[in-house]
Design a protein around this motif. Structure first.
Motif, PDB file in Angstrom:
ATOM      1  N   PHE A  18       0.830  -1.209   0.000  1.00  0.00           N
ATOM      2  CA  PHE A  18       0.000   0.000   0.000  1.00  0.00           C
ATOM      3  C   PHE A  18       0.861   1.254   0.000  1.00  0.00           C
ATOM      4  CE2 PHE A  18      -2.072   3.391   2.428  1.00  0.00           C
ATOM      5  CZ  PHE A  18      -3.209   3.592   1.658  1.00  0.00           C
ATOM      6  N   ALA A  19       1.884   1.290   0.874  1.00  0.00           N
ATOM      7  CA  ALA A  19       2.748   2.473   0.958  1.00  0.00           C
ATOM      8  C   ALA A  19       3.544   2.649  -0.325  1.00  0.00           C
ATOM      9  CB  ALA A  19       3.684   2.347   2.155  1.00  0.00           C
ATOM     10  N   GLY A  20       4.123   1.561  -0.843  1.00  0.00           N
ATOM     11  CA  GLY A  20       4.918   1.670  -2.066  1.00  0.00           C
ATOM     12  C   GLY A  20       4.092   2.106  -3.261  1.00  0.00           C
ATOM     13  N   GLY A  21       2.918   1.502  -3.441  1.00  0.00           N
ATOM     14  CA  GLY A  21       2.062   1.890  -4.556  1.00  0.00           C
ATOM     15  C   GLY A  21       1.568   3.320  -4.435  1.00  0.00           C
ATOM     16  N   SER A  22       1.183   3.712  -3.227  1.00  0.00           N
ATOM     17  CA  SER A  22       0.683   5.074  -3.017  1.00  0.00           C
ATOM     18  C   SER A  22       1.765   6.112  -3.263  1.00  0.00           C
ATOM     19  CB  SER A  22       0.138   5.217  -1.586  1.00  0.00           C
ATOM     20  OG  SER A  22      -0.965   4.370  -1.368  1.00  0.00           O
ATOM     21  N   ILE A  70       6.360   7.164   5.275  1.00  0.00           N
ATOM     22  CA  ILE A  70       5.982   6.968   6.681  1.00  0.00           C
ATOM     23  C   ILE A  70       4.483   7.139   6.862  1.00  0.00           C
ATOM     24  CG2 ILE A  70       6.209   7.939   8.995  1.00  0.00           C
ATOM     25  CD1 ILE A  70       9.112   8.588   8.327  1.00  0.00           C
ATOM     26  N   TRP A  71       3.924   8.195   6.282  1.00  0.00           N
ATOM     27  CA  TRP A  71       2.496   8.457   6.454  1.00  0.00           C
ATOM     28  C   TRP A  71       1.641   7.375   5.811  1.00  0.00           C
ATOM     29  CZ3 TRP A  71       3.121  14.305   4.946  1.00  0.00           C
ATOM     30  CH2 TRP A  71       3.680  14.988   6.030  1.00  0.00           C
ATOM     31  N   MET A  72       2.052   6.885   4.647  1.00  0.00           N
ATOM     32  CA  MET A  72       1.250   5.866   3.981  1.00  0.00           C
ATOM     33  C   MET A  72       1.361   4.517   4.685  1.00  0.00           C
ATOM     34  SD  MET A  72      -0.344   7.442   1.634  1.00  0.00           S
ATOM     35  CE  MET A  72      -0.345   8.829   2.781  1.00  0.00           C
ATOM     36  N   PHE A  73       2.528   4.213   5.246  1.00  0.00           N
ATOM     37  CA  PHE A  73       2.678   2.966   5.997  1.00  0.00           C
ATOM     38  C   PHE A  73       1.765   2.976   7.218  1.00  0.00           C
ATOM     39  CE2 PHE A  73       4.612   0.081   9.043  1.00  0.00           C
ATOM     40  CZ  PHE A  73       4.942  -1.012   8.258  1.00  0.00           C
ATOM     41  N   ASN A  74       1.573   4.144   7.804  1.00  0.00           N
ATOM     42  CA  ASN A  74       0.730   4.276   8.998  1.00  0.00           C
ATOM     43  C   ASN A  74      -0.725   4.595   8.675  1.00  0.00           C
ATOM     44  OD1 ASN A  74       2.636   3.782  11.024  1.00  0.00           O
ATOM     45  ND2 ASN A  74       3.419   5.870  10.890  1.00  0.00           N
ATOM     46  N   LYS A  75      -1.083   4.636   7.392  1.00  0.00           N
ATOM     47  CA  LYS A  75      -2.415   5.099   7.006  1.00  0.00           C
ATOM     48  C   LYS A  75      -3.496   4.175   7.554  1.00  0.00           C
ATOM     49  CE  LYS A  75      -4.266   8.566   5.064  1.00  0.00           C
ATOM     50  NZ  LYS A  75      -4.065   9.837   5.740  1.00  0.00           N
ATOM     51  N   PHE A  76      -4.521   4.773   8.128  1.00  0.00           N
ATOM     52  CA  PHE A  76      -5.605   4.000   8.714  1.00  0.00           C
ATOM     53  C   PHE A  76      -6.977   4.441   8.214  1.00  0.00           C
ATOM     54  CE2 PHE A  76      -8.960   3.733  11.895  1.00  0.00           C
ATOM     55  CZ  PHE A  76      -8.978   2.373  12.189  1.00  0.00           C
ATOM     56  N   ASP A  77      -7.227   5.762   8.262  1.00  0.00           N
ATOM     57  CA  ASP A  77      -8.584   6.261   8.106  1.00  0.00           C
ATOM     58  C   ASP A  77      -9.215   5.915   6.767  1.00  0.00           C
ATOM     59  OD1 ASP A  77      -6.802   7.906   6.831  1.00  0.00           O
ATOM     60  OD2 ASP A  77      -7.426   9.761   7.826  1.00  0.00           O
ATOM     61  N   ILE A  78      -8.543   6.210   5.670  1.00  0.00           N
ATOM     62  CA  ILE A  78      -9.172   6.018   4.367  1.00  0.00           C
ATOM     63  C   ILE A  78      -9.340   4.529   4.049  1.00  0.00           C
ATOM     64  CG2 ILE A  78      -7.058   6.014   2.966  1.00  0.00           C
ATOM     65  CD1 ILE A  78      -8.651   7.845   0.992  1.00  0.00           C
ATOM     66  N   ILE A  79      -8.411   3.682   4.513  1.00  0.00           N
ATOM     67  CA  ILE A  79      -8.552   2.240   4.304  1.00  0.00           C
ATOM     68  C   ILE A  79      -9.753   1.718   5.074  1.00  0.00           C
ATOM     69  CG2 ILE A  79      -7.423  -0.013   4.513  1.00  0.00           C
ATOM     70  CD1 ILE A  79      -4.744   1.409   4.402  1.00  0.00           C
ATOM     71  N   THR A 120      -3.980  -3.771   6.514  1.00  0.00           N
ATOM     72  CA  THR A 120      -2.595  -3.368   6.732  1.00  0.00           C
ATOM     73  C   THR A 120      -2.283  -3.432   8.228  1.00  0.00           C
ATOM     74  OG1 THR A 120      -3.289  -1.064   6.843  1.00  0.00           O
ATOM     75  CG2 THR A 120      -2.585  -1.891   4.689  1.00  0.00           C
ATOM     76  N   ALA A 121      -1.040  -3.156   8.579  1.00  0.00           N
ATOM     77  CA  ALA A 121      -0.620  -3.280   9.978  1.00  0.00           C
ATOM     78  C   ALA A 121      -1.423  -2.375  10.931  1.00  0.00           C
ATOM     79  CB  ALA A 121       0.875  -3.000  10.095  1.00  0.00           C
ATOM     80  N   PRO A 122      -1.657  -1.086  10.604  1.00  0.00           N
ATOM     81  CA  PRO A 122      -2.479  -0.264  11.504  1.00  0.00           C
ATOM     82  C   PRO A 122      -3.902  -0.795  11.655  1.00  0.00           C
ATOM     83  CG  PRO A 122      -1.229   1.131  10.012  1.00  0.00           C
ATOM     84  CD  PRO A 122      -1.075  -0.270   9.522  1.00  0.00           C
ATOM     85  N   ILE A 123      -4.511  -1.286  10.571  1.00  0.00           N
ATOM     86  CA  ILE A 123      -5.850  -1.871  10.654  1.00  0.00           C
ATOM     87  C   ILE A 123      -5.819  -3.112  11.540  1.00  0.00           C
ATOM     88  CG2 ILE A 123      -7.713  -2.939   9.349  1.00  0.00           C
ATOM     89  CD1 ILE A 123      -7.581  -0.026   8.763  1.00  0.00           C
ATOM     90  N   TYR A 124      -4.776  -3.919  11.402  1.00  0.00           N
ATOM     91  CA  TYR A 124      -4.639  -5.136  12.203  1.00  0.00           C
ATOM     92  C   TYR A 124      -4.507  -4.794  13.690  1.00  0.00           C
ATOM     93  CZ  TYR A 124      -2.608  -9.479  13.973  1.00  0.00           C
ATOM     94  OH  TYR A 124      -2.354 -10.620  14.700  1.00  0.00           O
ATOM     95  N   ALA A 125      -3.692  -3.802  14.007  1.00  0.00           N
ATOM     96  CA  ALA A 125      -3.549  -3.390  15.411  1.00  0.00           C
ATOM     97  C   ALA A 125      -4.876  -2.895  15.968  1.00  0.00           C
ATOM     98  CB  ALA A 125      -2.479  -2.305  15.519  1.00  0.00           C
ATOM     99  N   TYR A 126      -5.624  -2.151  15.162  1.00  0.00           N
ATOM    100  CA  TYR A 126      -6.933  -1.655  15.607  1.00  0.00           C
ATOM    101  C   TYR A 126      -7.882  -2.816  15.889  1.00  0.00           C
ATOM    102  CZ  TYR A 126     -11.554   0.499  15.285  1.00  0.00           C
ATOM    103  OH  TYR A 126     -12.852   0.885  15.536  1.00  0.00           O
ATOM    104  N   LYS A 127      -7.920  -3.809  15.002  1.00  0.00           N
ATOM    105  CA  LYS A 127      -8.828  -4.936  15.191  1.00  0.00           C
ATOM    106  C   LYS A 127      -8.440  -5.766  16.407  1.00  0.00           C
ATOM    107  CE  LYS A 127     -10.422  -5.501  10.434  1.00  0.00           C
ATOM    108  NZ  LYS A 127     -10.536  -6.417   9.267  1.00  0.00           N
TER     109      LYS A 127
END
Length: 322
Positions: free
Chosen positions: A101-105, A250-259, A273-280
């Protein structure tokens, strides 16, 4: 009567003198560089501590405990949370998805944002209006833009499907955010639609600071437009591109809201992604200590990545003071 007036005048003079003396003392105190330093630095430092240091410290400490959402008691777990994470294949799968996600974005944002900057750097009629229009996605709150994208990509009545079907590019309407083969790509494109303008702003600012004499000299020497871009524009953009690459990465690796707005990590975890996984883990599985350990590991990974980035690419070598 005259005597009383004299006494009143004398008292007023004394009060005025005292006030002037007080103001003078305050001015002398504030003129001291140490006092001014304390008054300007301490509030910002306290704000930074309360907003950043304390929450980060709390998260790091929580990673060493088993914490239940239904109990205020923390149970010491030591390194067991980290051992479970490092041997958890699901965690590493989310890291790979975060990197994709971060690389593509970042790749799309750099290409599109730089292209827009090169376009807006030219003088043409209506350029101010075009700049204002291009800023709109960046100004719209992420949640609202996410819901707009969901409506546009809806498989039943979304405008994207209707246009593609009418042009004959697809034969039937397609769930762009609900299909495993396209969900990640759709999320990356939607995210880049919003944040490419950040790259445009940064690159455009650098373009407008390049001395026009460099282009004039290159043109006199017979350089083609491509050669002027390669030999003049691109070398002057390296510094800002390196900075944008680091920040957006850095910002895209940590992106949560739009996903989360677009897919909530679905379908079937393909955009988890990792932030979504931590949230769940924290709010669905209610394992707060385990989620804190995940967040701490992500923090350490980003720090390590930043150190490697500065050591290998040395972006400070591209910064030039003119």
């Amino acid at each position: 009567m005259a005597k009383a007036n004299n006494v009143t005048q004398r008292e007023n003079n004394v009060a005025s003198g005292s006030r002037l003396e007080y103001q003078r003392r305050v001015f002398d105190i504030l003129s001291d560089k140490w006092v001014m330093g304390v008054l300007t630095i301490v509030p910002a430092t306290l704000l930074f501590i309360f907003v950043n240091v304390i929450p980060i410290g709390w998260a790091v400490a929580a990673g060493f405990f088993e914490i239940s959402a239904f109990s205020p008691v923390w149970h010491w777990a030591g390194l067991s949370n980290y051992q479970q994470i490092l041997t958890n294949s699901e965690f590493w799968a989310t890291i790979r998805r975060s990197l994709v996600f971060a690389g593509g974005s970042v790749a799309i944002q750099l290409v599109v944002g730089t292209g827009f900057a090169l376009l807006l750097n030219r003088t043409f009629r209506g350029s101010t209006f075009v700049r204002a229009i291009m800023m709109l996605p960046y100004l719209i709150p992420t949640a609202i833009l996410g819901f707009i994208a969901l409506w546009m990509g809806n498989s039943q009545f979304g405008i994207i499907n209707q246009v593609l079907v009418s042009l004959g590019l697809i034969t039937e309407k397609f769930p762009w955010y609900g299909n495993e083969s396209t969900a990640m790509i759709a999320v990356i494109i939607t995210n880049s639609w919003k944040f490419s303008i950040f790259v445009t702003i940064m690159v455009l600012a650098r373009l407008q600071s390049i001395p026009s004499g460099l282009y004039e000299a290159a043109e006199v020497m017979g350089a083609t437009p491509y050669e002027r871009f390669r030999d003049v524009t691109l070398p002057n953009l390296k510094g800002v591109i390196f900075i944008v690459f680091l920040l957006r990465g850095i910002w895209m690796f940590n992106k949560f809201d739009i996903i989360y707005v677009l897919t909530q990590g679905g379908p079937r975890g393909i955009t988890t992604t990792a932030p979504i996984y931590a949230y769940k883990v924290a709010f669905n599985q209610l394992q707060l200590g385990y989620a804190a350990a995940i967040s701490t590991l992500l923090f350490v990974m980003l720090i390590a990545g930043a150190i490697i980035y500065f050591h290998v690419l040395e972006p400070e070598q591209e910064v030039r003071v003119e």
